[in-house]
Design a protein around this motif. Structure first.
Motif, PDB file in Angstrom:
ATOM      1  N   PHE A 295       6.031   4.665  -9.681  1.00  0.00           N
ATOM      2  CA  PHE A 295       6.884   4.725  -8.502  1.00  0.00           C
ATOM      3  C   PHE A 295       8.353   4.780  -8.890  1.00  0.00           C
ATOM      4  CE2 PHE A 295       7.099   0.277  -9.531  1.00  0.00           C
ATOM      5  CZ  PHE A 295       8.292  -0.193  -9.017  1.00  0.00           C
ATOM      6  N   GLN A 296       9.148   5.288  -7.974  1.00  0.00           N
ATOM      7  CA  GLN A 296      10.593   5.301  -8.103  1.00  0.00           C
ATOM      8  C   GLN A 296      11.166   4.451  -6.978  1.00  0.00           C
ATOM      9  OE1 GLN A 296      12.176   9.412  -8.623  1.00  0.00           O
ATOM     10  NE2 GLN A 296      10.031  10.035  -8.630  1.00  0.00           N
ATOM     11  N   LYS A 297      12.246   3.758  -7.244  1.00  0.00           N
ATOM     12  CA  LYS A 297      12.830   2.906  -6.216  1.00  0.00           C
ATOM     13  C   LYS A 297      13.431   3.707  -5.069  1.00  0.00           C
ATOM     14  CE  LYS A 297      13.667  -1.513  -8.464  1.00  0.00           C
ATOM     15  NZ  LYS A 297      14.642  -2.558  -8.783  1.00  0.00           N
ATOM     16  N   SER A 298      13.579   5.006  -5.271  1.00  0.00           N
ATOM     17  CA  SER A 298      14.107   5.846  -4.201  1.00  0.00           C
ATOM     18  C   SER A 298      13.004   6.340  -3.269  1.00  0.00           C
ATOM     19  CB  SER A 298      14.846   7.047  -4.800  1.00  0.00           C
ATOM     20  OG  SER A 298      13.976   7.814  -5.617  1.00  0.00           O
ATOM     21  N   SER A 299      11.746   6.031  -3.576  1.00  0.00           N
ATOM     22  CA  SER A 299      10.617   6.524  -2.778  1.00  0.00           C
ATOM     23  C   SER A 299       9.993   5.401  -1.968  1.00  0.00           C
ATOM     24  CB  SER A 299       9.558   7.149  -3.691  1.00  0.00           C
ATOM     25  OG  SER A 299       8.833   6.145  -4.371  1.00  0.00           O
ATOM     26  N   PHE A 300       9.179   5.784  -0.969  1.00  0.00           N
ATOM     27  CA  PHE A 300       8.516   4.800  -0.133  1.00  0.00           C
ATOM     28  C   PHE A 300       7.371   4.101  -0.856  1.00  0.00           C
ATOM     29  CE2 PHE A 300       9.787   6.863   4.179  1.00  0.00           C
ATOM     30  CZ  PHE A 300      11.097   6.462   3.961  1.00  0.00           C
ATOM     31  N   SER A 301       7.048   4.547  -2.049  1.00  0.00           N
ATOM     32  CA  SER A 301       6.037   3.846  -2.850  1.00  0.00           C
ATOM     33  C   SER A 301       6.497   2.418  -3.128  1.00  0.00           C
ATOM     34  CB  SER A 301       5.807   4.587  -4.164  1.00  0.00           C
ATOM     35  OG  SER A 301       5.325   5.888  -3.938  1.00  0.00           O
ATOM     36  N   LEU A 302       7.808   2.208  -3.205  1.00  0.00           N
ATOM     37  CA  LEU A 302       8.349   0.865  -3.409  1.00  0.00           C
ATOM     38  C   LEU A 302       7.988  -0.032  -2.230  1.00  0.00           C
ATOM     39  CD1 LEU A 302      10.142  -1.273  -4.781  1.00  0.00           C
ATOM     40  CD2 LEU A 302      12.108  -0.228  -3.634  1.00  0.00           C
ATOM     41  N   PHE A 303       8.109   0.496  -1.027  1.00  0.00           N
ATOM     42  CA  PHE A 303       7.771  -0.268   0.175  1.00  0.00           C
ATOM     43  C   PHE A 303       6.285  -0.611   0.178  1.00  0.00           C
ATOM     44  CE2 PHE A 303       7.068  -1.060   4.669  1.00  0.00           C
ATOM     45  CZ  PHE A 303       8.251  -1.643   5.101  1.00  0.00           C
TER      46      PHE A 303
ATOM     47  N   ILE B 224      22.329  14.948  -6.709  1.00  0.00           N
ATOM     48  CA  ILE B 224      21.561  13.716  -6.537  1.00  0.00           C
ATOM     49  C   ILE B 224      20.887  13.692  -5.162  1.00  0.00           C
ATOM     50  CG2 ILE B 224      23.538  12.436  -5.630  1.00  0.00           C
ATOM     51  CD1 ILE B 224      20.659  11.173  -7.977  1.00  0.00           C
ATOM     52  N   TRP B 225      19.951  12.777  -5.005  1.00  0.00           N
ATOM     53  CA  TRP B 225      19.157  12.651  -3.788  1.00  0.00           C
ATOM     54  C   TRP B 225      19.362  11.255  -3.202  1.00  0.00           C
ATOM     55  CZ3 TRP B 225      17.321  13.299  -8.760  1.00  0.00           C
ATOM     56  CH2 TRP B 225      16.745  12.172  -9.370  1.00  0.00           C
ATOM     57  N   ASP B 226      18.935  11.089  -1.949  1.00  0.00           N
ATOM     58  CA  ASP B 226      18.994   9.780  -1.292  1.00  0.00           C
ATOM     59  C   ASP B 226      18.022   8.798  -1.920  1.00  0.00           C
ATOM     60  OD1 ASP B 226      20.970   9.891   0.636  1.00  0.00           O
ATOM     61  OD2 ASP B 226      19.661  10.598   2.233  1.00  0.00           O
ATOM     62  N   PRO B 227      18.342   7.495  -1.945  1.00  0.00           N
ATOM     63  CA  PRO B 227      19.494   6.821  -1.350  1.00  0.00           C
ATOM     64  C   PRO B 227      20.749   6.838  -2.229  1.00  0.00           C
ATOM     65  CG  PRO B 227      18.097   5.189  -2.355  1.00  0.00           C
ATOM     66  CD  PRO B 227      17.386   6.515  -2.541  1.00  0.00           C
ATOM     67  N   PHE B 228      20.608   7.356  -3.458  1.00  0.00           N
ATOM     68  CA  PHE B 228      21.766   7.386  -4.362  1.00  0.00           C
ATOM     69  C   PHE B 228      22.873   8.273  -3.805  1.00  0.00           C
ATOM     70  CE2 PHE B 228      17.839   7.062  -7.006  1.00  0.00           C
ATOM     71  CZ  PHE B 228      17.956   5.718  -7.324  1.00  0.00           C
ATOM     72  N   LEU B 229      22.482   9.334  -3.105  1.00  0.00           N
ATOM     73  CA  LEU B 229      23.447  10.223  -2.481  1.00  0.00           C
ATOM     74  C   LEU B 229      24.228   9.474  -1.404  1.00  0.00           C
ATOM     75  CD1 LEU B 229      24.735  12.924  -1.669  1.00  0.00           C
ATOM     76  CD2 LEU B 229      22.648  13.432  -0.349  1.00  0.00           C
ATOM     77  N   ALA B 230      23.526   8.807  -0.510  1.00  0.00           N
ATOM     78  CA  ALA B 230      24.186   8.068   0.567  1.00  0.00           C
ATOM     79  C   ALA B 230      25.105   6.991   0.006  1.00  0.00           C
ATOM     80  CB  ALA B 230      23.133   7.446   1.482  1.00  0.00           C
ATOM     81  N   ASP B 231      24.668   6.319  -1.042  1.00  0.00           N
ATOM     82  CA  ASP B 231      25.471   5.261  -1.659  1.00  0.00           C
ATOM     83  C   ASP B 231      26.757   5.831  -2.258  1.00  0.00           C
ATOM     84  OD1 ASP B 231      26.069   2.661  -2.383  1.00  0.00           O
ATOM     85  OD2 ASP B 231      24.958   2.752  -4.256  1.00  0.00           O
TER      86      ASP B 231
ATOM     87  N   LEU C 225      14.255  -4.767   3.683  1.00  0.00           N
ATOM     88  CA  LEU C 225      13.359  -4.942   2.533  1.00  0.00           C
ATOM     89  C   LEU C 225      13.787  -4.042   1.373  1.00  0.00           C
ATOM     90  CD1 LEU C 225       9.520  -5.284   2.529  1.00  0.00           C
ATOM     91  CD2 LEU C 225      10.621  -3.667   0.997  1.00  0.00           C
ATOM     92  N   LEU C 226      14.070  -2.787   1.664  1.00  0.00           N
ATOM     93  CA  LEU C 226      14.442  -1.845   0.605  1.00  0.00           C
ATOM     94  C   LEU C 226      15.766  -2.230  -0.043  1.00  0.00           C
ATOM     95  CD1 LEU C 226      13.337   1.402   2.456  1.00  0.00           C
ATOM     96  CD2 LEU C 226      12.291   0.462   0.385  1.00  0.00           C
ATOM     97  N   ALA C 227      16.692  -2.737   0.749  1.00  0.00           N
ATOM     98  CA  ALA C 227      17.977  -3.174   0.200  1.00  0.00           C
ATOM     99  C   ALA C 227      17.786  -4.346  -0.759  1.00  0.00           C
ATOM    100  CB  ALA C 227      18.924  -3.571   1.334  1.00  0.00           C
ATOM    101  N   LYS C 228      16.919  -5.251  -0.382  1.00  0.00           N
ATOM    102  CA  LYS C 228      16.647  -6.414  -1.231  1.00  0.00           C
ATOM    103  C   LYS C 228      16.055  -6.012  -2.572  1.00  0.00           C
ATOM    104  CE  LYS C 228      13.786 -10.593  -1.422  1.00  0.00           C
ATOM    105  NZ  LYS C 228      12.747 -11.410  -0.712  1.00  0.00           N
ATOM    106  N   GLU C 229      15.144  -5.050  -2.546  1.00  0.00           N
ATOM    107  CA  GLU C 229      14.437  -4.665  -3.765  1.00  0.00           C
ATOM    108  C   GLU C 229      15.223  -3.707  -4.656  1.00  0.00           C
ATOM    109  OE1 GLU C 229      11.722  -6.101  -4.780  1.00  0.00           O
ATOM    110  OE2 GLU C 229      11.720  -7.310  -2.951  1.00  0.00           O
ATOM    111  N   THR C 230      16.120  -2.919  -4.069  1.00  0.00           N
ATOM    112  CA  THR C 230      16.847  -1.915  -4.852  1.00  0.00           C
ATOM    113  C   THR C 230      18.280  -2.307  -5.186  1.00  0.00           C
ATOM    114  OG1 THR C 230      17.591  -0.782  -2.839  1.00  0.00           O
ATOM    115  CG2 THR C 230      15.508  -0.034  -3.828  1.00  0.00           C
ATOM    116  N   LYS C 231      18.781  -3.360  -4.497  1.00  0.00           N
ATOM    117  CA  LYS C 231      20.190  -3.765  -4.647  1.00  0.00           C
ATOM    118  C   LYS C 231      21.131  -2.677  -4.129  1.00  0.00           C
ATOM    119  CE  LYS C 231      18.369  -7.285  -6.689  1.00  0.00           C
ATOM    120  NZ  LYS C 231      18.058  -8.478  -5.874  1.00  0.00           N
ATOM    121  N   ILE C 232      20.614  -1.797  -3.314  1.00  0.00           N
ATOM    122  CA  ILE C 232      21.420  -0.791  -2.615  1.00  0.00           C
ATOM    123  C   ILE C 232      21.570  -1.285  -1.183  1.00  0.00           C
ATOM    124  CG2 ILE C 232      21.487   1.592  -1.765  1.00  0.00           C
ATOM    125  CD1 ILE C 232      19.925   2.417  -4.233  1.00  0.00           C
ATOM    126  N   GLY C 233      22.791  -1.260  -0.657  1.00  0.00           N
ATOM    127  CA  GLY C 233      23.094  -1.881   0.620  1.00  0.00           C
ATOM    128  C   GLY C 233      22.209  -1.490   1.786  1.00  0.00           C
TER     129      GLY C 233
END
Length: 328
Positions: free
Chosen positions: A48-56, A197-204, A265-273
């Protein structure tokens, strides 16, 4: 009694729950491979990648709940992008994962490829970004500039097709191959002129990294996301693949219906706001869908362009990696 089923025929209930509004074209015909649904393994290794819903899915534990009743232990392996995930898949280290279209093509071109396509997800936001103060205002301005992106990633194809809109090729820029975390640092330091780059890194990067979108992927050739599997594993344990797809679709619908809770939940796990995740979730599609001719044709276009650009050494046929389930 023996009978043959398409991979998703046993998932009719799941398909009824799939996100509305998605266009579907005719299902693929003449699939090349088949798989059995008559047994369960001891383990499932998920990349899994932290940018994908597999993390959820990982954090919710839905997959474990479904598979533990069959004695299957789930193990998770994290990757920053698709290429290293698929290297692990081809090496037999993981069994199932999520990747963008471009890295899947590269993996299929490997002489020892184990990749098979199981399902697809809608595109995620991708773009070429530059600093807000940059003098680069058109794609043509990238000529001679340093551009950061993951080699073989979905960003690689985004860059290739974006450059073509200005009559440029990859030979007209200086590629800087970096994973997302490294690229963000290089971008903010000014070591590179642009970043793909792609989201969420793009949005950040847009909100916190001083970035401006030069061109996004909306007007470029489509590049879907894929649930992929290791051929030998999927052919033997199709029930597991079906379970993964159903549970991942469940996650998509849960996130779609409660994006604010998902963002927490995703913010907590990825440290992305949390606000970054809300931005990301607001501009993407939802659902996990059966492979269609339209989707595989889009994947074939990536394969053809990569071959023409010299990124793969042989032509590949995307449809050859489509799987059919056989129940005994």
């Amino acid at each position: 009694m023996k009978r043959r089923l398409l991979l998703f025929s046993v998932l009719s209930a799941f398909l009824l729950l799939a996100a509305c509004g998605q266009e579907r074209s005719a299902s693929l015909s003449s699939p090349k491979q088949s798989a059995s649904t008559d047994s369960w393994p001891k383990e499932l290794h998920v990349g899994f990648q932290k940018s994908s819903f597999s993390l959820f899915l990982k954090e919710k534990g839905y997959l474990e709940k479904q598979l533990q009743k069959h004695g299957v232990q789930v193990k998770w392996f994290e990757f920053q992008s698709g290429p290293p995930l698929l290297e692990a898949l081809n090496a037999g280290q993981i069994d199932i994962g999520y990747v963008g279209g471009a890295p899947a093509v590269l993996a299929q071109a490997n002489p020892d490829s184990q990749l098979v396509y199981l399902a697809y997800e809608p595109e995620v936001a991708r773009a070429i970004i530059v600093p807000k103060t940059s003098s680069i205002h058109t794609v043509a301005d990238l000529k001679g500039k340093k551009v950061a992106f993951g080699k073989g990633s979905s960003a690689h194809y985004t860059l290739l097709t974006a450059l073509e809109t200005a009559g440029l090729t990859l030979n007209d820029i200086t590629p800087v191959y970096l994973q997302p975390s490294e690229a963000r640092t290089a971008f903010e330091r000014g070591d590179v002129d642009a970043w793909v780059i792609w989201d969420p890194f793009l949005a950040d990067a847009e909100v916190n990294g001083g970035a401006r979108i030069l061109i996004d992927a909306k007007g470029l050739p489509k590049q879907y996301g894929f649930i992929v599997g290791r051929n030998e594993y999927v052919k033997q344990y199709a029930n597991v693949a079906q379970t993964v797809i159903a549970q991942l679709n469940k996650v998509h619908q849960e996130i779609h219906s409660s994006p604010d809770e998902a963002a927490k939940l995703l913010a907590k796990e990825t440290k992305i706001g949390e606000e970054i995740w809300k931005r990301t979730l607001s501009r993407r599609g939802y659902g996990v869908f059966p492979l269609t001719k339209e989707v595989i044709d889009a994947q074939q276009r990536i394969a053809d362009r990569f071959y023409e650009a010299g990124l793969i050494s042989k032509r590949v046929k995307a449809k050859d990696a489509v799987v059919v389930i056989k129940e005994q």
